[in-house]
Design a protein around this motif. Structure first.
Motif, PDB file in Angstrom:
ATOM      1  N   LEU A  21       0.822  -1.203   0.000  1.00 42.35           N
ATOM      2  CA  LEU A  21       0.000   0.000   0.000  1.00 42.35           C
ATOM      3  C   LEU A  21       0.862   1.260   0.000  1.00 42.35           C
ATOM      4  O   LEU A  21       0.619   2.182  -0.789  1.00 42.35           O
ATOM      5  CB  LEU A  21      -0.947  -0.002   1.200  1.00 42.35           C
ATOM      6  N   VAL A  22       1.883   1.317   0.865  1.00 49.21           N
ATOM      7  CA  VAL A  22       2.686   2.545   0.907  1.00 49.21           C
ATOM      8  C   VAL A  22       3.515   2.698  -0.360  1.00 49.21           C
ATOM      9  O   VAL A  22       3.734   3.823  -0.829  1.00 49.21           O
ATOM     10  CB  VAL A  22       3.570   2.618   2.170  1.00 49.21           C
ATOM     11  N   ARG A  23       3.956   1.584  -0.931  1.00 44.64           N
ATOM     12  CA  ARG A  23       4.695   1.682  -2.193  1.00 44.64           C
ATOM     13  C   ARG A  23       3.787   2.191  -3.311  1.00 44.64           C
ATOM     14  O   ARG A  23       4.199   3.041  -4.123  1.00 44.64           O
ATOM     15  CB  ARG A  23       5.303   0.325  -2.560  1.00 44.64           C
ATOM     16  N   LYS A  24       2.552   1.705  -3.352  1.00 46.33           N
ATOM     17  CA  LYS A  24       1.614   2.166  -4.376  1.00 46.33           C
ATOM     18  C   LYS A  24       1.223   3.628  -4.147  1.00 46.33           C
ATOM     19  O   LYS A  24       1.007   4.375  -5.101  1.00 46.33           O
ATOM     20  CB  LYS A  24       0.374   1.283  -4.391  1.00 46.33           C
ATOM     21  N   ALA A  25       1.127   4.028  -2.878  1.00 45.47           N
ATOM     22  CA  ALA A  25       0.800   5.419  -2.565  1.00 45.47           C
ATOM     23  C   ALA A  25       1.880   6.351  -3.108  1.00 45.47           C
ATOM     24  O   ALA A  25       1.582   7.401  -3.697  1.00 45.47           O
ATOM     25  CB  ALA A  25       0.630   5.600  -1.068  1.00 45.47           C
ATOM     26  N   ALA A  26       3.140   5.977  -2.919  1.00 43.99           N
ATOM     27  CA  ALA A  26       4.240   6.793  -3.443  1.00 43.99           C
ATOM     28  C   ALA A  26       4.210   6.814  -4.963  1.00 43.99           C
ATOM     29  O   ALA A  26       4.390   7.865  -5.590  1.00 43.99           O
ATOM     30  CB  ALA A  26       5.573   6.256  -2.935  1.00 43.99           C
ATOM     31  N   ALA A  27       3.954   5.655  -5.583  1.00 44.05           N
ATOM     32  CA  ALA A  27       3.915   5.576  -7.042  1.00 44.05           C
ATOM     33  C   ALA A  27       2.760   6.381  -7.615  1.00 44.05           C
ATOM     34  O   ALA A  27       2.841   6.888  -8.745  1.00 44.05           O
ATOM     35  CB  ALA A  27       3.807   4.120  -7.481  1.00 44.05           C
ATOM     36  N   ALA A  28       1.685   6.531  -6.834  1.00 42.52           N
ATOM     37  CA  ALA A  28       0.529   7.311  -7.280  1.00 42.52           C
ATOM     38  C   ALA A  28       0.739   8.808  -7.115  1.00 42.52           C
ATOM     39  O   ALA A  28      -0.133   9.609  -7.473  1.00 42.52           O
ATOM     40  CB  ALA A  28      -0.717   6.874  -6.514  1.00 42.52           C
ATOM     41  N   GLY A  29       1.887   9.206  -6.561  1.00 42.55           N
ATOM     42  CA  GLY A  29       2.194  10.622  -6.402  1.00 42.55           C
ATOM     43  C   GLY A  29       1.713  11.237  -5.107  1.00 42.55           C
ATOM     44  O   GLY A  29       1.768  12.468  -4.951  1.00 42.55           O
ATOM     45  N   LEU A  30       1.272  10.409  -4.164  1.00 43.12           N
ATOM     46  CA  LEU A  30       0.814  10.954  -2.886  1.00 43.12           C
ATOM     47  C   LEU A  30       1.994  11.448  -2.053  1.00 43.12           C
ATOM     48  O   LEU A  30       3.083  10.875  -2.085  1.00 43.12           O
ATOM     49  CB  LEU A  30       0.054   9.898  -2.088  1.00 43.12           C
ATOM     50  N   ASP A  31       1.745  12.503  -1.315  1.00 40.71           N
ATOM     51  CA  ASP A  31       2.720  13.009  -0.352  1.00 40.71           C
ATOM     52  C   ASP A  31       2.436  12.482   1.051  1.00 40.71           C
ATOM     53  O   ASP A  31       3.355  12.310   1.851  1.00 40.71           O
ATOM     54  CB  ASP A  31       2.695  14.536  -0.332  1.00 40.71           C
ATOM     55  N   VAL A  32       1.130  12.256   1.333  1.00 46.29           N
ATOM     56  CA  VAL A  32       0.699  11.780   2.648  1.00 46.29           C
ATOM     57  C   VAL A  32      -0.360  10.709   2.441  1.00 46.29           C
ATOM     58  O   VAL A  32      -1.279  10.878   1.642  1.00 46.29           O
ATOM     59  CB  VAL A  32       0.102  12.916   3.501  1.00 46.29           C
ATOM     60  N   VAL A  33      -0.248   9.616   3.189  1.00 39.04           N
ATOM     61  CA  VAL A  33      -1.281   8.579   3.166  1.00 39.04           C
ATOM     62  C   VAL A  33      -1.549   8.141   4.599  1.00 39.04           C
ATOM     63  O   VAL A  33      -0.624   8.045   5.413  1.00 39.04           O
ATOM     64  CB  VAL A  33      -0.868   7.365   2.294  1.00 39.04           C
ATOM     65  N   ALA A  34      -2.829   7.927   4.921  1.00 39.28           N
ATOM     66  CA  ALA A  34      -3.202   7.407   6.233  1.00 39.28           C
ATOM     67  C   ALA A  34      -3.621   5.952   6.086  1.00 39.28           C
ATOM     68  O   ALA A  34      -4.391   5.613   5.182  1.00 39.28           O
ATOM     69  CB  ALA A  34      -4.348   8.222   6.833  1.00 39.28           C
ATOM     70  N   LEU A  35      -3.118   5.099   6.962  1.00 38.99           N
ATOM     71  CA  LEU A  35      -3.532   3.702   7.007  1.00 38.99           C
ATOM     72  C   LEU A  35      -4.551   3.564   8.130  1.00 38.99           C
ATOM     73  O   LEU A  35      -4.219   3.724   9.307  1.00 38.99           O
ATOM     74  CB  LEU A  35      -2.337   2.780   7.247  1.00 38.99           C
ATOM     75  N   THR A  36      -5.799   3.280   7.767  1.00 40.13           N
ATOM     76  CA  THR A  36      -6.917   3.310   8.717  1.00 40.13           C
ATOM     77  C   THR A  36      -7.701   2.000   8.642  1.00 40.13           C
ATOM     78  O   THR A  36      -8.894   1.994   8.310  1.00 40.13           O
ATOM     79  CB  THR A  36      -7.845   4.499   8.418  1.00 40.13           C
ATOM     80  N   ASP A  37      -7.037   0.905   8.934  1.00 40.49           N
ATOM     81  CA  ASP A  37      -7.721  -0.382   8.886  1.00 40.49           C
ATOM     82  C   ASP A  37      -8.814  -0.457   9.943  1.00 40.49           C
ATOM     83  O   ASP A  37      -8.785   0.234  10.958  1.00 40.49           O
ATOM     84  CB  ASP A  37      -6.708  -1.514   9.086  1.00 40.49           C
ATOM     85  N   HIS A  38      -9.783  -1.336   9.688  1.00 38.31           N
ATOM     86  CA  HIS A  38     -10.936  -1.459  10.577  1.00 38.31           C
ATOM     87  C   HIS A  38     -10.540  -2.037  11.932  1.00 38.31           C
ATOM     88  O   HIS A  38     -10.088  -3.184  12.033  1.00 38.31           O
ATOM     89  CB  HIS A  38     -12.005  -2.362   9.943  1.00 38.31           C
ATOM     90  N   ASP A  39     -10.678  -1.228  12.968  1.00 36.23           N
ATOM     91  CA  ASP A  39     -10.577  -1.661  14.357  1.00 36.23           C
ATOM     92  C   ASP A  39      -9.227  -2.288  14.714  1.00 36.23           C
ATOM     93  O   ASP A  39      -9.143  -3.052  15.679  1.00 36.23           O
ATOM     94  CB  ASP A  39     -11.704  -2.663  14.683  1.00 36.23           C
ATOM     95  N   THR A  40      -8.182  -1.958  13.960  1.00 39.15           N
ATOM     96  CA  THR A  40      -6.875  -2.555  14.245  1.00 39.15           C
ATOM     97  C   THR A  40      -5.750  -1.624  13.822  1.00 39.15           C
ATOM     98  O   THR A  40      -5.916  -0.816  12.902  1.00 39.15           O
ATOM     99  CB  THR A  40      -6.723  -3.913  13.525  1.00 39.15           C
ATOM    100  N   VAL A  41      -4.617  -1.778  14.508  1.00 38.19           N
ATOM    101  CA  VAL A  41      -3.396  -1.064  14.123  1.00 38.19           C
ATOM    102  C   VAL A  41      -2.330  -2.051  13.659  1.00 38.19           C
ATOM    103  O   VAL A  41      -1.154  -1.724  13.575  1.00 38.19           O
ATOM    104  CB  VAL A  41      -2.859  -0.223  15.304  1.00 38.19           C
TER     105      VAL A  41
END
Length: 280
Positions: A21-41
């Protein structure tokens, strides 16, 4: 600056691992991404370890809540994951997923659907949920796609195979999130295609209880809903966010499909005292 504040990985019901996910976020040109999985860290450590240079990770979770008999989701950002009260509630929410999923599968089997709980567990690399049941239904040829399973005929809220789940009172969620130093944002509050939504006066009540923001720009909000929410947020001095609610191949929208303004992002991180955004 491109900021996507709502995504899911295989730690819950997404199809990309946290690392992917973070690799794809960088490839998509994002500067910031939040990982917000359901009820878990559970995905945070792996995402942080794989974080590409130049990408900022905002840690968070999407909590299952209820208000006035309506199910809703609360996005919790930058809280202390070790804070015991919120951690205990996350455990309750997470642990309820297995018996609930098993009960839904049993109802579906009673309706003639040829799936097993064992196969659902195989499809769920992380916390099991309804999207994994839907995927098993697609695999069995019962429905055309995952969205087709989320109907009254099948597993939508109130549907033939619906089973209630443990949900946190929305006001208590805000209290717990703040107690862990986090920021509380109401996720997709007008997503009527998902089922019942709370009226505007409920958002007013949540704001009075300390709600920090509302997710405005979301794939399940049409332009009228976005305009209505933005006006409500302005009147209540709530911050507004936008996001993809990315689930990988489980949904059609890609990373960065909706984004949050730098101004709202700055307001959000200024309020957080439980954790800080992570950079490589």
């Amino acid at each position: 600056m491109l900021i996507d504040l709502h995504t899911h990985s295989t730690a819950s019901d997404g199809t990309d691992s946290p690392e992917e996910l973070v690799r794809k976020a960088a490839a998509a040109g994002l500067d910031v991404v939040a990982l917000t999985d359901h009820d878990t860290v559970a995905g945070h450590a792996a995402a942080a370890a794989a974080l590409p240079r130049g990408l900022t990770l905002v840690t968070g979770a999407e909590l299952s809540c209820r208000l006035d008999g309506v199910s809703l989701h609360m996005l919790a950002y930058l809280f202390d994951p070790e804070e015991p009260a919120l951690a205990a509630e996350r455990d309750l929410l997470r642990d309820d997923r297995v018996p609930r999923a098993r009960a839904i599968v049993e109802k579906l089997q009673g309706l003639g659907v040829p799936i097993t709980f064992e196969r659902v567990r195989e499809l769920a690399e992380g916390a099991v949920g309804r999207p994994h049941i839907a995927a098993a239904m697609v695999e069995a040829g019962v429905v055309e796609d995952v969205s087709a399973a989320f109907t009254p005929e099948w597993i939508a809220d109130g549907g033939r195979a619906h089973v209630d789940k443990h949900e946190l009172d929305a006001f208590e969620a805000i209290r717990l999130i703040h107690g862990a130093g986090g920021v509380a944002v109401f996720a997709h509050p007008l997503a009527e295609l998902r089922g019942r939504v709370v009226p505007d006066d409920a958002i007013v009540r949540l704001a009075a209880a300390g709600l920090d923001g509302v997710e405005v720009d979301h794939m399940d909000h049409d332009e009228a809903a976005r305009t209505r929410l933005r006006a409500l947020a302005t009147g209540l001095d709530l911050l507004t966010t936008g996001s993809s609610d990315y689930h990988g191949t489980a949904k059609t929208i890609g990373l960065g499909g909706n984004t949050t303004s730098p101004e709202s992002y700055a307001r959000l991180i200024a309020r957080a005292t439980g954790a800080k955004p992570l950079t490589a």
